[in-house]
Motif scaffolding. Structure first.
Motif, short mmCIF file in Angstrom:
data_model
loop_
_atom_site.label_atom_id
_atom_site.label_comp_id
_atom_site.label_asym_id
_atom_site.label_seq_id
_atom_site.Cartn_x
_atom_site.Cartn_y
_atom_site.Cartn_z
N MET A 180 0.84 -1.20 0.00
CA MET A 180 0.00 0.00 0.00
C MET A 180 0.87 1.24 0.00
N ILE A 181 0.52 2.21 -0.82
CA ILE A 181 1.23 3.48 -0.88
C ILE A 181 0.24 4.60 -0.67
N ALA A 182 0.50 5.43 0.31
CA ALA A 182 -0.35 6.60 0.56
C ALA A 182 0.43 7.85 0.24
N ARG A 183 -0.22 8.82 -0.38
CA ARG A 183 0.43 10.08 -0.74
C ARG A 183 -0.35 11.23 -0.14
N THR A 184 0.30 12.09 0.61
CA THR A 184 -0.36 13.22 1.25
C THR A 184 0.39 14.49 0.90
N THR A 185 -0.30 15.46 0.30
CA THR A 185 0.34 16.75 0.07
C THR A 185 0.07 17.64 1.26
N LEU A 186 1.00 18.55 1.52
CA LEU A 186 0.91 19.40 2.70
C LEU A 186 -0.15 20.47 2.53
N PRO A 187 -0.71 20.92 3.62
CA PRO A 187 -1.64 22.06 3.53
C PRO A 187 -0.94 23.33 3.11
N VAL A 246 5.27 10.60 1.74
CA VAL A 246 4.98 9.28 1.22
C VAL A 246 5.05 8.29 2.37
N THR A 247 3.98 7.55 2.58
CA THR A 247 3.95 6.54 3.63
C THR A 247 3.88 5.17 2.99
N LEU A 248 4.83 4.33 3.30
CA LEU A 248 4.87 2.98 2.78
C LEU A 248 4.16 2.08 3.77
N GLY A 249 2.88 1.83 3.52
CA GLY A 249 2.06 1.14 4.49
C GLY A 249 2.53 -0.27 4.80
N THR A 250 3.16 -0.93 3.86
CA THR A 250 3.59 -2.30 4.08
C THR A 250 4.70 -2.39 5.10
N PHE A 301 9.65 9.47 -9.25
CA PHE A 301 9.09 8.55 -8.27
C PHE A 301 10.21 8.12 -7.33
N VAL A 302 9.84 7.60 -6.18
CA VAL A 302 10.81 7.09 -5.22
C VAL A 302 11.12 5.65 -5.59
N MET A 303 12.42 5.29 -5.57
CA MET A 303 12.83 3.93 -5.88
C MET A 303 13.81 3.44 -4.83
N ALA A 304 13.92 2.12 -4.69
CA ALA A 304 14.78 1.54 -3.67
C ALA A 304 15.42 0.26 -4.19
N MET A 335 21.47 -3.93 -8.05
CA MET A 335 21.19 -4.94 -9.07
C MET A 335 19.72 -4.93 -9.47
N HIS A 336 18.84 -4.68 -8.51
CA HIS A 336 17.41 -4.63 -8.78
C HIS A 336 16.83 -3.41 -8.04
N TRP A 337 15.86 -2.76 -8.69
CA TRP A 337 15.23 -1.58 -8.12
C TRP A 337 13.70 -1.76 -8.11
N THR A 338 13.07 -1.15 -7.11
CA THR A 338 11.62 -1.22 -6.97
C THR A 338 11.05 0.18 -6.81
N LYS A 339 9.96 0.47 -7.52
CA LYS A 339 9.27 1.74 -7.34
C LYS A 339 8.48 1.72 -6.05
N LEU A 340 8.64 2.77 -5.25
CA LEU A 340 7.91 2.89 -4.00
C LEU A 340 6.79 3.92 -4.06
N SER A 341 6.68 4.64 -5.16
CA SER A 341 5.65 5.68 -5.25
C SER A 341 5.23 5.85 -6.69
N PRO A 342 4.09 6.51 -6.93
CA PRO A 342 3.72 6.90 -8.29
C PRO A 342 4.54 8.11 -8.73
N ASP A 343 4.24 8.64 -9.90
CA ASP A 343 4.89 9.85 -10.40
C ASP A 343 4.50 11.02 -9.50
N LEU A 344 5.49 11.60 -8.81
CA LEU A 344 5.27 12.73 -7.91
C LEU A 344 5.69 14.05 -8.53
#
Length: 646
Positions: free
Chosen positions: A1-8, A19-23, A533-536, A542-551
Motif C-alpha cells: 500500500m502506498i499513501a500520498r499526502t500533500t501538505l496544507p 509518502v507513507t509505505l504502508g507495508t 518517483f521514489v525507488m529503492a 542490481m534490482h530496483w523497486t518503485k515505491l511511489s507513483p509519479d510525484l
C-alpha cells in the motif's frame, strides 16, 4: 500500500510531499531521546578542509604591494593574501548580514581602501543575493556598510585611479521584481551618497563597467535583462526553444534585446548607447575592456557572439579571430571576460572554459592557462602598473602569477569550497564526504596523522559536483554517488559501475542535478533514491523497486500521456523530479519528498527544494528550505510543515 499526502502549505513551483509505505508501518524504529545540551557544550568547530579552492566571483589587488591580493566568493565573503597566494585569510567573517560577493576593488591610489559589492552575478540556475556596498579603510580589518541594499547583485566596481572617493558600481537589481534599483550608481564622497547616472528600465541591470587606467573619463558599460516573471501556474513546455547565455531577451532571434553597450566620456556622469558600425546583435552575458596607451580608442566587447574590437572609440567594430570559436563566451555565458595588458595594447586575454592570450591585438590566440576541459576561469585582475602581476579567479580557486603566467600559485591551499551534501561513514577515523561545486565529489579524514588535517588526508571521489555521495552504513569501502547516474564505488581499487535504474532505457526516469540518495533508517541494506518517483534497492543496485507513483506534478495536474518519455507537446505541463528525501527515524516507511518545479536542463523557471529534515519526535513533521528564480520574493526560505501520515 502506498499513501500520498500533500501538505496544507504549498508554494508556487515546488511541493513537499509525504509518502507513507504502508507495508512497512509495523515495527517502527525506536525514537531517539533528545541529547542533553550539556554533553555538546564542550564541542568546538574545526576546519576539516578540504583545501581545494572553490569558485571565485571577484578579484582585485593592491598596487605597490606585490603580495597583496583580494578574492571574493559567491557565498564566502572576502579573502586576502599578503604572500602572493601562498596563504589566504578570511577578512569578512565579522559581516553576518550577507556573504555573497560580486565585486571587489582596491583603490589604485590607496591600498588600504577597499570597496566590496555584494551579490554574485547570476550564472546558471543559482541566486546569491547581497545587501549593497561595503568599504574598508584599513586593508580589510574593519568594514563599513554604505547602503544600496536593494541593488541585490553588484558584479562590477570602478574606483578612480587618483581619487579614492570617486567610485562607480554596476547594479543588477532584484531578479524577482521590477524596480529602479538598477543601473550605474556613482559616488564622489567615498560612498556616503550615491547618484544613479545610467538606467535602462525596471527589468534591466548592469553587468560590467570598465575604463582604461590612463583615461578614466572614457567608460564602457553593458546591460542585461535581470528580471523573470513570477510563476502563475505549472511550468509548461514552451512553443519554441529560446536562447541562453547568462541572461538577455531574445537571444535566439533577430529583434532587440536588453543587452546593450553604453559609453561615457565624463567619468560616468552621462551616457550614450553604442550601436551599429559593425557591432553584432548583443545578447546575454558580455564583458568589455578599454586598452591603455590608446587614448581610450581601442575597445573590446566579448559575448556568445565572439570578440569584437574598435580602434576609434566605438564608432566602428570588427570581429577578431572569428574562425576560433574558443574566443567567445564559454558554456553559454558561464565563462566570460576580456582583458588587456596595461603596457602593450596588443596583448589581450579572453576567458572561455580555459583562458587564451593574443599578442597581435586579437587577430590570433593561443592557450594561456587552464585545461580546455574546464578550469573554468571566472575573473581576472591585471595590475595597471605591471602586466606581469595577475590574479585569476577560477572555479577551483584564486591563483597568482608575478611573471606573466610562467608560474602560478596553488589553489590547493584554500578552504573555500561550496559543498552541496555532507555524509560520513562508519570507519574510524571516519571519512567525511561532500559534493563540491565545480570540482566534483571529495572526502576528507576527520583526523589527520600529522597533528592537523592536511592535503594528505583528503582525496577525490568518483562522483559528480552536484550529486549526493553516501557510504554504505554496513561497509565503508562501498560508496554510492549520484549526478552522472548512480555510481557504486568500491575501495581500495576505487573501481566504479553505474547501477542506476536509468540504465534501463524503458524507465525514462527524470532526475535533478542533485539527485538524492539515502539509506533507510529501518533497513540499512535499503538504498533509496528519487526520480519522478521514489525507488529503492536492497542488493546494491542490481534490482530496483518503485515505491511511489509519479510525484513530479501537482495533484491537480494530470500528467500528459508522453510525460514519462519527455517534456511533452508545447503547452503541456512540465514534470518535476525529486530534489530531496528525508526518511523518518521515528516511524518505519515514512519518507518526505521535496520536488522541483521542472526537470533539467536548468532554466529561469527552476525552483529547488533543499534536503528536508524530519522531526526526531514526530513522523508527521519536517523542515525544508527552498530557493528559485521565479518562485519567491525573498530567497532562500525555510519552512516547517506538518501532515498526517495516515
Amino acid at each position: 500500500m502506498i499513501a500520498r499526502t500533500t501538505l496544507p502549505r504549498r508554494f508556487p513551483g515546488f511541493a513537499l510531499l509525504l509518502v507513507t509505505l504502508g507495508t512497512f508501518a509495523a515495527h517502527a524504529p525506536r525514537a531517539h531521546p533528545p541529547v542533553e545540551p550539556s554533553l555538546l557544550s564542550g564541542l568546538a568547530w574545526r576546519n576539516l578542509g578540504p583545501f581545494r579552492g572553490g569558485r571565485i566571483s571577484a578579484v582585485s589587488g593592491a598596487i605597490g604591494q606585490p603580495g597583496v591580493f583580494y578574492a571574493g566568493l559567491p557565498a564566502g565573503g572576502v579573502w586576502k593574501t599578503t604572500s602572493a597566494g601562498e596563504t589566504w585569510t578570511p577578512m569578512f567573517d565579522a559581516i553576518t548580514a550577507a556573504s555573497s560577493v560580486g565585486a571587489v576593488e582596491v583603490a589604485p591610489s590607496d591600498p588600504n581602501l577597499i570597496y566590496v559589492g555584494m551579490g554574485d552575478l547570476i550564472s546558471g540556475g543559482g541566486i546569491n543575493e547581497g545587501n549593497g556596498v561595503y568599504k574598508s579603510v584599513d586593508a580589510g580589518r574593519t568594514w563599513q556598510h554604505l547602503g544600496l541594499d536593494s541593488t541585490k547583485q553588484i558584479p562590477s566596481i570602478l574606483v578612480d585611479p587618483h581619487d579614492p572617493n570617486l567610485v562607480m558600481i554596476a547594479a543588477q537589481g532584484d531578479v524577482h521584481k521590477k524596480s529602479e534599483s538598477r543601473g550605474v550608481f556613482r559616488s564622489t564622497d567615498g560612498g556616503k551618497t550615491w547618484t544613479r547616472t545610467l538606467y535602462v528600465d525596471d527589468s534591466t541591470g548592469l553587468q560590467k563597467i570598465t575604463w582604461a587606467g590612463d583615461r578614466p573619463d572614457v567608460v564602457l558599460a553593458t546591460s542585461v535583462r535581470h528580471y523573470v516573471t513570477p510563476i502563475t501556474g505549472p511550468a509548461r513546455v514552451p512553443a519554441a526553444a529560446g536562447g541562453g547565455g547568462g541572461g538577455g531577451a531574445g537571444a535566439g532571434g533577430a529583434g532587440p534585446t536588453q543587452t546593450k553597450l553604453f559609453k561615457s566620456t565624463d567619468k560616468g556622469l552621462t551616457w550614450r548607447e553604442i550601436t551599429g558600425g559593425g557591432l553584432p546583435r548583443l545578447t546575454g552575458r558580455t564583458s568589455v575592456a578599454v586598452a591603455m596607451n590608446t587614448n581610450g580608442q581601442r575597445m573590446f566587447v566579448i559575448g556568445n557572439f565572439g570578440l569584437y574590437r574598435s580602434d576609434d572609440g566605438g564608432t566602428t567594430w570588427r570581429q577578431m579571430d572569428a574562425a576560433d570559436r574558443r574566443i567567445a563566451n564559454g558554456q553559454g555565458g558561464y565563462n566570460c571576460g576580456v582583458y588587456v595588458d596595461p603596457k602593450n595594447p596588443d596583448v589581450v586575454y579572453t576567458i572561455n572554459t580555459s583562458s587564451y592570450k593574443s599578442t597581435d591585438g586579437g587577430n590570433t590566440f593561443t592557450g594561456f592557462k587552464g585545461a580546455p576541459g574546464g578550469d573554468d576561469p571566472q575573473q581576472m585582475w591585471i595590475d595597471p602598473t605591471n602586466g606581469q602581476r595577475i590574479l585569476m579567479g577560477l572555479d577551483q580557486g584564486a591563483v597568482v602569477t608575478l611573471d606573466g603566467g610562467a608560474t602560478w600559485s596553488s589553489w590547493y591551499n584554500q578552504s573555500t569550497d561550496q559543498i552541496y551534501h555532507i555524509t560520513v561513514d562508519n570507519s574510524y577515523p571516519y571519512w567525511v564526504y561532500g559534493s563540491q561545486q565545480d570540482a566534483g565529489a571529495i572526502r576528507t579524514r576527520s583526523r589527520g596523522n600529522l597533528g592537523a588535517v592536511t592535503p594528505l588526508d583528503w582525496n577525490p571521489v568518483s562522483g559528480w559536483e552536484w550529486g549526493t555521495t553516501i557510504p554504505d552504513p554496513l561497509n565503508p569501502n562501498i560508496v554510492y554517488a549520484s549526478g552522472l547516474g548512480i555510481l557504486k564505488i568500491t575501495s581500495p581499487s576505487e573501481q566504479w559501475i553505474n547501477v542506476s535504474p536509468n540504465v534501463d532505457p524503458a524507465l525514462y526516469g527524470r532526475t535533478t542535478i542533485s539527485q538524492p540518495l539515502a539509506f533507510a533508517p529501518w533497513n540499512q541494506h535499503e538504498l533509496i533514491t528519487g526520480f519522478q518517483f521514489v525507488m529503492a534497492t536492497t542488493d546494491g543496485g542490481m534490482h530496483w523497486t518503485k515505491l511511489s507513483p509519479d510525484l513530479g506534478y501537482p495533484k491537480d495536474v494530470t500528467p500528459p500521456p508522453d510525460s514519462v518519455r519527455g517534456r511533452g507537446a508545447p503547452g503541456a505541463p512540465i514534470g518535476g523530479a525529486i530534489q530531496s528525501l528525508a526518511l523518518s527515524t521515528v516511524r518505519r516507511g515514512v519518507i518526505w519528498v521535496g520536488r522541483t518545479s521542472i526537470q533539467p536542463p536548468l532554466t529561469p523557471r527552476s525552483t529547488f527544494t533543499s534536503p528536508a529534515t524530519t522531526s526526531r519526535t514526530s513522523s508527521g513533521r519536517a523542515t525544508t528550505a527552498r530557493r528559485g528564480r521565479r518562485s519567491c520574493t525573498a530567497c532562500p526560505r525555510t519552512s516547517r510543515a506538518a501532515a498526517s501520515p495516515g
